[in-house]
Motif scaffolding. Structure first.
Motif: not given
Length: 204
Positions: A168-190
């Motif tokens: 809803a407007p004003g609400e937020n949520i947290s959780g993990t986003v996971t990719g296959k393999a081991t790497f160094t993440p630079k940025y996340v896109t939604f």
């Protein structure tokens, strides 16, 4: 008895006037001032024309100068006088109008559905700043690593996976986003609804 008239000497170079030698000598014609008046009038007209011409040239020169100054003047800057902090930033305005996305590194929490531990997870927090409900789905996220490779989300690989919800407007949520393999993440896109607006957050 004949009366004789007295004899008057006559200048042979002058004609006799009047005939017979009688009467006063003729008067020379009087000179009029018409020529002088006409001459002065012409001189005045010429002087007036010259004066008008000089004034016209002077005014014309000033006019050209003003036009050049105006044409060379810099365009008015609407934000003149405002500091950089006063001007809205495009990314901030976009995020404030609809979505705020934050991302930071986190450890991978292997779920029972994960085949191994060769995964990389990022903890994200998504806030709905808009006026309408916002659909959140783990598949709306991707991770781009430092080599420029984009990784899609691996469903149910991490126990802390972000939920599928409607914010809803004003609400937020947290959780993990996971990719296959081991790497160094630079940025996340939604991406809002796959084909909607995209929002990116650097991984801190």
């Amino acid at each position: 008895m004949n009366q004789q008239h007295p004899h008057h000497p006559h200048d042979p170079n002058q004609p006799a006037w009047p005939p017979g030698g009688y009467g006063p000598p003729p008067q020379p014609p009087k000179k009029t001032n018409v020529g002088k008046v006409i001459g002065l009038g012409c001189a005045g007209v010429i002087g007036l024309v010259v004066l008008i011409g000089v004034i016209g040239v002077a005014m014309g020169g000033d006019g050209d100068k003003d036009d050049k100054t105006t044409s060379n003047a810099p365009a008015t800057v609407p934000d003149a006088g405002r500091t950089a902090d006063d001007l809205p930033k495009q990314d901030d305005a976009k995020a404030t109008s609809s979505v705020t996305l934050k991302a930071r590194k986190t450890s991978f929490s292997k779920s029972i559905l994960a085949s191994d531990s060769n995964y990389t997870s990022v903890l994200v927090t998504l806030t709905n700043n808009g006026d309408d409900p916002l659909d959140v789905n783990p598949l709306f996220f991707t991770i781009t690593d430092t080599n420029g490779t984009k990784h899609t989300h691996e469903l149910a690989a991490d126990e802390q996976q972000i939920d599928t919800v409607k914010l809803a407007p004003g609400e937020n949520i947290s959780g993990t986003v996971t990719g296959k393999a081991t790497f160094t993440p630079k940025y996340v896109t939604f991406t809002n609804g796959f084909l909607g607006d995209s929002y990116r957050a650097n991984v801190s």
